[in-house]
Design an enzyme around this catalytic site. Structure first.
Site, PDB file in Angstrom:
ATOM      1  N   GLN A  51      15.888  20.511 -23.762  1.00 47.01           N
ATOM      2  CA  GLN A  51      15.945  21.120 -22.431  1.00 47.01           C
ATOM      3  C   GLN A  51      15.988  20.023 -21.375  1.00 47.01           C
ATOM      4  OE1 GLN A  51      12.633  23.728 -21.541  1.00 47.01           O
ATOM      5  NE2 GLN A  51      13.725  24.708 -19.856  1.00 47.01           N
ATOM      6  N   HIS A  68      16.902  28.939 -19.281  1.00 42.98           N
ATOM      7  CA  HIS A  68      18.244  29.516 -19.211  1.00 42.98           C
ATOM      8  C   HIS A  68      18.707  29.801 -20.630  1.00 42.98           C
ATOM      9  CE1 HIS A  68      18.495  25.132 -19.071  1.00 42.98           C
ATOM     10  NE2 HIS A  68      19.685  25.195 -19.650  1.00 42.98           N
TER      11      HIS A  68
END
Length: 130
Positions: A92, A98
């Site tokens: 990430q 997301h």
């Protein structure tokens, strides 16, 4: 004095948003790995899928379904990868949750077997191991 960079997903221009719900928005990925690569993002700044409220999870999954229907109509992919990089160790880079919805197309990879397992290439090919 150190200036913190604002969260890219908390400051999205409205022109990037292609759909939205009560708790989330849908955009096309700014660095797509396939035509139609889409992101589903919570409106609340939260880093982890596991920190979502139940109502947020439900809304994000509904947006994911709607985004898939739109991609089917617009791009007609033959498959999808759905992914979340949850934490720095998982890759990430934007610390705002997301969900990646990645359309896949026949021939976009010589042998697509293993899918997301290719994150660690030496462990991806389990089918030909003794």
């Amino acid at each position: 004095m150190t200036t913190l960079k604002p969260c890219a997903f908390c400051t999205l221009p409205s022109s990037r948003i292609i759909d939205d719900g009560e708790h989330g928005v849908v955009i096309r990925d700014g660095f797509p790995i396939s035509p139609g690569h889409t992101l589903v993002i919570p409106k609340r700044h939260v880093g982890s899928f596991f920190s979502l409220l139940t109502s947020e999870r439900i809304d994000l999954l509904n947006l994911l379904d709607k985004a898939k229907q739109q991609l089917d109509a617009e791009f007609a992919p033959q498959g999808y990868n759905i992914g979340i990089n949850d934490g720095a160790a998982a890759g990430q880079t934007v610390p705002h949750l997301h969900i990646h919805l990645i359309p896949r197309y026949d021939g976009d990879r010589e042998d697509p077997r293993g899918g997301v397992r290719w994150i660690i290439p030496e462990k991806a090919d389990y089918w030909s191991q003794p």
